[in-house]
Scaffold this motif. Structure first.
Motif, PDB file in Angstrom:
ATOM      1  N   LYS A   8      -3.837   6.319  11.479  1.00 27.65           N
ATOM      2  CA  LYS A   8      -5.103   6.294  11.230  1.00 27.65           C
ATOM      3  C   LYS A   8      -5.650   4.874  10.712  1.00 27.65           C
ATOM      4  O   LYS A   8      -5.044   4.323   9.530  1.00 27.65           O
ATOM      5  CB  LYS A   8      -5.203   7.375  10.207  1.00 27.65           C
ATOM      6  CG  LYS A   8      -6.714   7.706   9.898  1.00 27.65           C
ATOM      7  CD  LYS A   8      -7.528   6.650   8.829  1.00 27.65           C
ATOM      8  CE  LYS A   8      -8.883   7.004   8.497  1.00 27.65           C
ATOM      9  NZ  LYS A   8      -9.421   6.274   7.378  1.00 27.65           N
ATOM     10  N   GLY A  10      -8.324   2.936   9.110  1.00 27.51           N
ATOM     11  CA  GLY A  10      -9.348   3.116   8.160  1.00 27.51           C
ATOM     12  C   GLY A  10     -10.530   1.906   8.460  1.00 27.51           C
ATOM     13  O   GLY A  10      -9.996   0.770   8.615  1.00 27.51           O
ATOM     14  N   GLY A  11     -11.686   2.329   8.293  1.00 30.36           N
ATOM     15  CA  GLY A  11     -12.801   1.296   8.533  1.00 30.36           C
ATOM     16  C   GLY A  11     -12.832   0.082   7.563  1.00 30.36           C
ATOM     17  O   GLY A  11     -13.290  -0.974   7.768  1.00 30.36           O
ATOM     18  N   ASP A 161      -9.539  10.675   8.264  1.00 24.71           N
ATOM     19  CA  ASP A 161      -8.315  11.210   7.704  1.00 24.71           C
ATOM     20  C   ASP A 161      -8.148  12.539   8.192  1.00 24.71           C
ATOM     21  O   ASP A 161      -6.865  12.992   8.389  1.00 24.71           O
ATOM     22  CB  ASP A 161      -8.066  10.987   5.979  1.00 24.71           C
ATOM     23  CG  ASP A 161      -8.562   9.575   5.634  1.00 24.71           C
ATOM     24  OD1 ASP A 161      -8.079   8.602   6.132  1.00 24.71           O
ATOM     25  OD2 ASP A 161      -9.248   9.325   4.458  1.00 24.71           O
ATOM     26  N   VAL A 179      -3.644   3.789   7.458  1.00 22.01           N
ATOM     27  CA  VAL A 179      -3.602   2.371   7.288  1.00 22.01           C
ATOM     28  C   VAL A 179      -4.777   2.032   6.749  1.00 22.01           C
ATOM     29  O   VAL A 179      -5.870   2.267   7.095  1.00 22.01           O
ATOM     30  CB  VAL A 179      -3.445   1.695   8.802  1.00 22.01           C
ATOM     31  CG1 VAL A 179      -3.469   0.161   8.723  1.00 22.01           C
ATOM     32  CG2 VAL A 179      -2.206   2.119   9.563  1.00 22.01           C
ATOM     33  N   THR A 180      -4.809   1.462   5.557  1.00 21.68           N
ATOM     34  CA  THR A 180      -6.027   1.215   4.604  1.00 21.68           C
ATOM     35  C   THR A 180      -5.963  -0.311   4.015  1.00 21.68           C
ATOM     36  O   THR A 180      -5.298  -1.004   4.558  1.00 21.68           O
ATOM     37  CB  THR A 180      -6.099   2.328   3.888  1.00 21.68           C
ATOM     38  OG1 THR A 180      -7.424   2.457   2.950  1.00 21.68           O
ATOM     39  CG2 THR A 180      -4.813   2.309   2.672  1.00 21.68           C
ATOM     40  N   VAL A 182      -5.579  -0.771   0.651  1.00 20.89           N
ATOM     41  CA  VAL A 182      -4.704  -0.966  -0.375  1.00 20.89           C
ATOM     42  C   VAL A 182      -3.159  -0.409  -0.173  1.00 20.89           C
ATOM     43  O   VAL A 182      -2.950   0.029   0.810  1.00 20.89           O
ATOM     44  CB  VAL A 182      -5.262   0.049  -1.599  1.00 20.89           C
ATOM     45  CG1 VAL A 182      -6.577  -0.104  -2.314  1.00 20.89           C
ATOM     46  CG2 VAL A 182      -5.430   1.687  -0.904  1.00 20.89           C
ATOM     47  N   GLY A 184      -1.295   1.360  -1.143  1.00 20.48           N
ATOM     48  CA  GLY A 184      -0.730   2.773  -1.291  1.00 20.48           C
ATOM     49  C   GLY A 184      -1.644   3.570  -2.514  1.00 20.48           C
ATOM     50  O   GLY A 184      -2.591   3.028  -2.750  1.00 20.48           O
ATOM     51  N   ILE A 185      -1.103   4.526  -2.929  1.00 20.67           N
ATOM     52  CA  ILE A 185      -1.621   5.251  -4.026  1.00 20.67           C
ATOM     53  C   ILE A 185      -1.347   4.386  -5.192  1.00 20.67           C
ATOM     54  O   ILE A 185       0.057   4.048  -5.492  1.00 20.67           O
ATOM     55  CB  ILE A 185      -1.099   6.740  -4.322  1.00 20.67           C
ATOM     56  CG1 ILE A 185      -1.599   7.384  -3.047  1.00 20.67           C
ATOM     57  CG2 ILE A 185      -1.856   7.165  -5.636  1.00 20.67           C
ATOM     58  CD1 ILE A 185      -1.288   8.795  -3.062  1.00 20.67           C
ATOM     59  N   MET A 186      -2.235   3.753  -6.181  1.00 21.81           N
ATOM     60  CA  MET A 186      -1.838   2.893  -7.146  1.00 21.81           C
ATOM     61  C   MET A 186      -2.087   3.629  -8.375  1.00 21.81           C
ATOM     62  O   MET A 186      -2.990   4.721  -8.453  1.00 21.81           O
ATOM     63  CB  MET A 186      -2.777   1.653  -7.181  1.00 21.81           C
ATOM     64  CG  MET A 186      -2.902   0.934  -5.897  1.00 21.81           C
ATOM     65  SD  MET A 186      -1.329   0.282  -5.701  1.00 21.81           S
ATOM     66  CE  MET A 186      -1.297  -1.193  -6.782  1.00 21.81           C
ATOM     67  N   ILE A 209      -6.455   9.581  -8.486  1.00 23.91           N
ATOM     68  CA  ILE A 209      -6.944   9.442  -7.235  1.00 23.91           C
ATOM     69  C   ILE A 209      -8.330   9.895  -7.039  1.00 23.91           C
ATOM     70  O   ILE A 209      -8.475  11.060  -7.611  1.00 23.91           O
ATOM     71  CB  ILE A 209      -6.079  10.374  -6.398  1.00 23.91           C
ATOM     72  CG1 ILE A 209      -4.559   9.724  -6.214  1.00 23.91           C
ATOM     73  CG2 ILE A 209      -6.502  10.696  -4.817  1.00 23.91           C
ATOM     74  CD1 ILE A 209      -3.715  10.662  -5.610  1.00 23.91           C
ATOM     75  N   TYR A 210      -9.176   9.185  -6.325  1.00 28.92           N
ATOM     76  CA  TYR A 210     -10.338   9.479  -6.369  1.00 28.92           C
ATOM     77  C   TYR A 210     -11.093   8.925  -5.001  1.00 28.92           C
ATOM     78  O   TYR A 210     -10.446   8.210  -4.332  1.00 28.92           O
ATOM     79  CB  TYR A 210     -11.573   8.975  -7.486  1.00 28.92           C
ATOM     80  CG  TYR A 210     -11.119   7.453  -7.511  1.00 28.92           C
ATOM     81  CD1 TYR A 210     -10.121   6.664  -8.379  1.00 28.92           C
ATOM     82  CD2 TYR A 210     -12.009   6.665  -6.867  1.00 28.92           C
ATOM     83  CE1 TYR A 210     -10.063   5.512  -8.143  1.00 28.92           C
ATOM     84  CE2 TYR A 210     -11.961   5.237  -7.024  1.00 28.92           C
ATOM     85  CZ  TYR A 210     -10.955   4.791  -7.799  1.00 28.92           C
ATOM     86  OH  TYR A 210     -10.721   3.284  -7.582  1.00 28.92           O
ATOM     87  N   GLY A 212     -12.265   7.517  -1.485  1.00 30.09           N
ATOM     88  CA  GLY A 212     -11.776   7.508  -0.254  1.00 30.09           C
ATOM     89  C   GLY A 212     -10.159   7.970  -0.265  1.00 30.09           C
ATOM     90  O   GLY A 212      -9.723   7.962   0.821  1.00 30.09           O
ATOM     91  N   MET A 213      -9.469   7.837  -1.292  1.00 31.37           N
ATOM     92  CA  MET A 213      -8.085   8.354  -1.232  1.00 31.37           C
ATOM     93  C   MET A 213      -7.958   9.895  -1.309  1.00 31.37           C
ATOM     94  O   MET A 213      -7.015  10.192  -0.774  1.00 31.37           O
ATOM     95  CB  MET A 213      -7.293   7.687  -2.497  1.00 31.37           C
ATOM     96  CG  MET A 213      -6.024   7.718  -2.563  1.00 31.37           C
ATOM     97  SD  MET A 213      -5.106   7.125  -1.274  1.00 31.37           S
ATOM     98  CE  MET A 213      -5.342   5.148  -1.573  1.00 31.37           C
TER      99      MET A 213
HETATM  100  N1  LIG Z   1      -4.972   5.983  -7.111  1.00 34.28           N
HETATM  101  C1  LIG Z   1      -5.781   5.012  -5.797  1.00 34.28           C
HETATM  102  N2  LIG Z   1      -4.858   4.117  -5.483  1.00 34.28           N
HETATM  103  C2  LIG Z   1      -5.326   3.147  -4.526  1.00 34.28           C
HETATM  104  N3  LIG Z   1      -6.724   3.474  -3.771  1.00 34.28           N
HETATM  105  C3  LIG Z   1      -7.598   4.346  -4.555  1.00 34.28           C
HETATM  106  C4  LIG Z   1      -6.957   5.266  -5.402  1.00 34.28           C
HETATM  107  N4  LIG Z   1      -8.075   6.090  -5.734  1.00 34.28           N
HETATM  108  C5  LIG Z   1      -8.960   5.736  -5.082  1.00 34.28           C
HETATM  109  N5  LIG Z   1      -8.706   4.533  -4.280  1.00 34.28           N
HETATM  110  C6  LIG Z   1      -9.751   4.164  -3.425  1.00 34.28           C
HETATM  111  O1  LIG Z   1      -9.552   4.477  -1.852  1.00 34.28           O
HETATM  112  C7  LIG Z   1      -9.969   3.370  -0.978  1.00 34.28           C
HETATM  113  C8  LIG Z   1      -9.211   3.711   0.264  1.00 34.28           C
HETATM  114  O2  LIG Z   1     -10.190   4.828   0.976  1.00 34.28           O
HETATM  115  P1  LIG Z   1     -11.294   4.281   1.927  1.00 34.28           P
HETATM  116  O3  LIG Z   1     -12.099   3.051   1.229  1.00 34.28           O
HETATM  117  O4  LIG Z   1     -11.948   5.580   2.228  1.00 34.28           O
HETATM  118  O5  LIG Z   1     -10.432   3.569   3.192  1.00 34.28           O
HETATM  119  P2  LIG Z   1     -10.222   3.781   4.507  1.00 34.28           P
HETATM  120  O6  LIG Z   1     -11.611   3.339   5.355  1.00 34.28           O
HETATM  121  O7  LIG Z   1      -9.158   2.821   4.839  1.00 34.28           O
HETATM  122  O8  LIG Z   1     -10.121   5.194   4.972  1.00 34.28           O
HETATM  123  C9  LIG Z   1      -9.245   2.195  -1.687  1.00 34.28           C
HETATM  124  O9  LIG Z   1      -9.811   1.184  -1.374  1.00 34.28           O
HETATM  125  C10 LIG Z   1      -9.724   2.431  -3.348  1.00 34.28           C
HETATM  126  O10 LIG Z   1     -10.948   2.021  -3.704  1.00 34.28           O
END
Ligand SMILES: Nc1ncnc2c1ncn2[C@@H]1O[C@H](COP(=O)(O)OP(=O)(O)O)[C@@H](O)[C@H]1O
Ligand SMILES: CC(=O)N[C@@H](CCC(=O)OP(=O)(O)O)C(=O)O
Length: 260
Positions: A8, A10-11, A161, A179-180, A182, A184-186, A209-210, A212-213
């Motif tokens: 996947k 991501g945009g 997703d 594929v995004t 960041v 991973g989950i931070m 986690i909030y 786009g994650m």
């Molecule tokens: N715990 C987390 N760890 C990393 N990123 C997170 C977390 N919670 C929320 N995010 C957000 O999720 C984003 C990725 O999702 P999104 O912007 O929808 O990307 P994509 O277009 O790749 O789907 C990150 O850039 C970050 O802002």
């Protein structure tokens, strides 16, 4: 076990994927794996909505989709983003075909909750047979997350997703990689290397986690099965997705059931 790997894209990261990323997809194919690409395009949709001065809002991480918003979502995803990806893949010498999920009833959906989300769909079916035919012919399907209703007319906007997770499940894929932008989950600026469903519930409730994650972890959990034991979230700019690579990112696994 199948040889199918769902990627996947991501945009958030699509425009920054390197030539090496696409060369790596070629080596996945050469090693006998069968990649399916599902892409997003949130930032490109946002930009076009802004240009056209069409309002949209996010509800629980999903874009509330009115008819004019749907027109833009379809135009940007199946037009701009899908075509750009196909050109990159072609340049890398990979035979690929761009598809909207509404082509050949690839993705069928019903409204998730029309009042709350408008034309956001919940996938009810994936045309696995059609995808299998493409894969058997050595073609990489590149799928825009649009679905069609059972009436064959209504279009639905699907979070990319969610679409990737549903496709991975329906195809009994052996790997699902988000594929995004960041690593991973931070949590507190540190990468969580491995996480279970139970831990994810906690990370959501504490607000770690909030946005786009959220759809990523939800799609990952829903797609896990006997065939797909884990899903992975990786950074598009710094990951080498090659056949033998040990990927750096977050692995999402099923919770281990404790037998008392
Ligand atoms: N715990 C987390 N760890 C990393 N990123 C997170 C977390 N919670 C929320 N995010 C957000 O999720 C984003 C990725 O999702 P999104 O912007 O929808 O990307 P994509 O277009 O790749 O789907 C990150 O850039 C970050 O802002
Ligand atoms: C229902 C819903 O929210 N659909 C998404 C589809 C694109 C997408 O998911 O793109 P990313 O992967 O870049 O986030 C949207 O309209 O933005």
């Amino acid at each position: 076990m199948s040889d199918i790997i769902v990627l996947k894209c991501g945009g958030s990261t699509i425009d920054e994927l390197s030539d090496q990323f696409f060369a790596n997809i070629r080596s996945l194919k050469q090693s006998g794996l069968k990649p399916i690409i599902v892409h997003g395009g949130g930032p490109a949709i946002k930009q076009m909505l802004g240009k056209l001065q069409i309002e949209s809002e996010f509800v629980n991480g999903l874009r509330k989709t009115t008819e004019p918003v749907m027109d833009v979502v379809e135009m940007v995803l199946t037009g701009t983003v899908n075509n750009a990806l196909i050109r990159k893949l072609n340049e890398a010498g990979i035979q690929s075909v761009g598809l909207s999920g509404s082509d050949y009833q690839l993705l069928t959906a019903k409204p998730k909750d029309f009042e709350q989300y408008g034309y956001v769909g919940e996938i009810t079916d994936v045309n696995a047979e059609f995808l299998t035919q493409l894969l058997e012919n050595g073609i990489v399907p590149v799928i825009a997350p649009i679905a069609i209703g059972v009436d064959n007319t209504t279009r639905y906007n699907i979070n990319a997703d969610t679409a990737a997770g549903a496709i991975a499940k329906a195809m009994s894929a052996k790997q699902l990689i988000f594929v995004t932008d960041v690593p991973g989950i931070m949590k507190k600026n540190k990468l969580i290397e491995s996480v279970t469903e139970q831990e994810i519930t906690k990370l959501i409730s504490t607000g770690t986690i909030y946005g786009g994650m959220l759809p990523k972890v939800q799609a990952a959990i829903e797609s896990l099965s006997e065939d797909l034991q884990e899903a992975m979230i990786v950074d598009g700019k710094h990951s080498e997705i090659t056949p033998d690579a040990k990927l750096v990112g977050t692995v999402i696994k099923k919770s281990v059931e404790v037998v008392q």
